[in-house]
Enzyme design. Structure first.
Site, mmCIF file in Angstrom:
data_model
loop_
_atom_site.group_PDB
_atom_site.id
_atom_site.type_symbol
_atom_site.label_atom_id
_atom_site.label_comp_id
_atom_site.label_asym_id
_atom_site.label_seq_id
_atom_site.Cartn_x
_atom_site.Cartn_y
_atom_site.Cartn_z
ATOM 1 N N SER A 26 -17.462 -3.870 -22.544
ATOM 2 C CA SER A 26 -18.506 -3.902 -20.677
ATOM 3 C C SER A 26 -18.179 -5.298 -20.778
ATOM 4 O O SER A 26 -17.243 -5.631 -19.994
ATOM 5 C CB SER A 26 -20.339 -3.998 -22.373
ATOM 6 N N THR A 68 -34.266 -1.786 -29.688
ATOM 7 C CA THR A 68 -33.383 -2.531 -29.200
ATOM 8 C C THR A 68 -32.510 -1.652 -29.245
ATOM 9 O O THR A 68 -31.723 -1.309 -30.236
ATOM 10 C CB THR A 68 -33.583 -4.305 -29.443
#
Length: 606
Positions: free
Chosen positions: A155, A392
């Site tokens: 990422s 999360t």
């Protein structure tokens, strides 16, 4: 050399068949560099809910051919246990453009190696032949009803890193208990199978199919479902700039604009082609704000473009910036963009549902992670749809969305403050490509009414209540310091479970500790959301309504903090609200973090 290290060294030299990484370890042995050997061989990457993420290079603690083989062997064996139809359905594997020339590692190579492991066991593999955005992998799983998927990407991590992101057959990232089951299976399958090194299988096996062209076509066909104002789009005069920050996003965002009937955005020329060196940025993460968007702003000023759209390198996140009337650029936070896209998603759904809106409202949902703004909750309470918060990470929102869909519910939107957005449910993960097109259509629609994004955000806050947030992080590379800092908060008065009762003159009304499972606001003291002792996460609710969460990152050496202060609709002093939150944050940093004492390095976020 101690016996344990000798054993690990022997295993590496016996198992590794990659000449570059094999020689790296052999050279370290010959030079007697025990410290470096211990760093590379003495610990193994942990397989968690985000899969793996680590630097590329030689050693069990790095991403390389051998550790990719070991991980995939464990994953394959676990899938065999859990999915009886694995050999009928198969898996999909995608990759980004990351590379590490010194070790010879790159995302394409790792994707092919992972494919070989599956193919050697008679498991079909859909292997993309070209780089793709991460969202293409979860999309393909649902599109073809596959057993699992893998995306080779790190990422927005620094250039030396790579990763192994695992998805389950529901199209969402893996969560417990599968993460633990896969981790145990990896440990049981560390020795490479002979067939796992047969690199030619990825080229010759009839079980390996290139799915790039098909998924490219079908993804953008399905993207049309999110387009509601094509006629307005085709007449738009609003101009956009897009940057993929040296990642994979350029081609795909251009295609998304075309599908929506929008004029193509101007691409930042220095950043539109994939480059694993990320030469124009310190951090390839648009969440960092203006520092990453400097070239975009320069091009936008030149092209008279008012809106900038930025993807991270694997195109699953989206940042938005808008030029204000003063000429300055405003970079929207993830929470602010979440407010805008959440509002827009509901407005578009209401337009599409027509007269049946009221009847369907009880079945309509939006989701956000627990550290994200509660603005969707405020909108839901006024408009009548449902809102839920999750732990999360999109792994939790994706899985929860799938559960709701199985019950016949409609999930319109989900977001996390770290600029991750899920528009619709074609992809059960954050998707920066679809979000870019949806955001552009929203901006064009508003511009036609002479309303800017900043003005619309203000309209949302005026109607549903101002939500002011501050989010940032500290760099801390010492796990012992992190543990000591959080344990201090759990024994603030010198005894166990004695959390702080005040901070900066404000009383703390509630404490929720999702590391231990404690929640003082519940009659039985037990948190509703799942807890995990492997990560740190504590939330404090203050007497003025401020909610502050401190947590560690699962992929980076960071201690993050998230704070929000909300006002009721009609509150007309957002500046005062922001100043009040700043005072609270300053006190939290001083009293809870003790940065100088703990050697923490503060970094500014958007």
């Amino acid at each position: 050399m101690e016996n344990d290290l000798k054993c690990l060294l022997r295993l590496w030299l016996q198992w590794d068949k990659n000449e570059k990484t094999l020689q790296t370890i052999a050279a370290l042995e010959q030079s007697g560099n025990l410290e470096e050997l211990r760093d590379r061989l003495g610990s193994r990457m942990e397989f968690g809910t985000a899969g793996l993420r680590a630097p590329m290079g030689a050693g069990f603690s790095r991403i390389n051919d051998l550790t990719i083989i070991q991980t995939t062997q464990g994953f394959a064996r676990y899938l065999e246990q859990q999915c009886p139809d694995l050999r009928q359905k198969g898996v999909v594997i995608g990759f980004d453009a990351r590379a590490d020339p010194p070790s010879g590692g790159n995302s394409l190579r790792f994707a092919k190696i992972a494919a070989v492991v599956f193919l050697s066991q008679g498991i079909p593999v859909f292997l993309f032949s070209k780089i793709t955005p991460t969202p293409f992998v979860p999309y393909t799983i649902l599109h073809h009803k596959l057993s699992a998927g893998i995306m080779i990407t790190a990422s927005h991590n620094p250039k030396q890193d790579n990763g192994y992101k695992a998805y389950w057959g529901n199209g969402a990232q893996i969560i417990p208990p599968h993460d633990g089951g896969i981790a145990r299976s990896i440990e049981q399958n560390l020795e490479p199978w002979a067939e796992s090194w047969d690199e030619g299988l990825a080229e010759t096996s009839p079980l390996c199919k290139d799915i790039y062209d098909e998924i490219y076509r079908d993804y953008f066909r399905d993207l049309q479902k999110l387009c509601f104002y094509r006629e307005v789009n085709t007449k738009a005069s609003l101009r956009f700039v897009h940057t993929s920050v040296h990642g994979v996003g350029h081609v795909f965002v251009q295609s998304a604009f075309a599908v929506f009937g929008l004029d193509l955005p101007a691409a930042v020329p220095e950043q539109c082609d994939p480059d694993p060196e990320f030469p124009t940025v310190i951090y390839p993460n648009p969440e960092e704000g203006k520092g990453v968007l400097t070239l975009s702003m320069r091009l936008a000023d030149k092209k008279d473009a008012r809106v900038i759209l930025a993807n991270d390198p694997d195109a699953d996140r989206l940042a938005i910036a808008e030029r204000q009337e003063t000429g300055d650029w405003r970079v929207f936070t993830g929470n602010e963009t979440g407010a805008l896209l959440g509002w827009w998603s509901f407005e578009c759904w209401r337009k599409g549902a027509g007269a049946a809106t009221a009847a369907h409202l009880p079945d309509v949902y939006m989701l956000a992670s627990t550290v994200s703004s509660k603005i969707l909750s405020a909108i839901a309470s006024q408009e009548g749809f449902k809102f839920e918060e999750t732990l999360t990470g999109f792994k939790w929102m994706g899985n929860r969305a799938h559960e709701l869909m199985d019950k016949g519910k409609i999930v319109l939107f989900a977001f996390e403050e770290a600029i991750g957005f899920m528009c619709g449910t074609t992809v059960l993960d954050k998707d920066g490509v679809s979000a870019a097109a949806v955001a552009a259509e929203m901006a064009v629609f508003l511009a036609a009414q002479k309303v800017t994004l900043a003005q619309q955000l203000q309209n949302i806050y005026d109607k549903y209540g101002h939500h002011v947030s501050q989010t940032s992080y500290f760099i801390c590379r010492d796990p012992a310091t992190i543990t000591r800092l959080f344990n201090r908060l759990r024994s603030f008065n010198g005894t166990a479970a004695s959390y702080p009762q005040c901070c900066g003159g404000l009383d703390i009304l509630h404490v929720r500790d999702l590391t231990t499972g404690y929640d003082s606001s519940k009659p039985d003291g037990k948190a509703i959301l799942p807890s995990s002792s492997s990560s740190q996460m504590i939330t404090f609710t203050f007497s003025n309504g401020c909610v502050a969460t401190m947590r560690t990152s699962g992929t980076e050496p960071k201690i993050k903090y998230y704070t929000e202060l909300c006002a009721a609709p009609g509150h007309n002093d957002p500046i005062g609200l922001s100043k009040e939150l700043t005072r609270v944050v300053d006190d939290i940093i001083k009293e809870f973090f003790e940065p100088e004492k703990n050697g923490l390095i503060w970094r500014s976020s958007v």
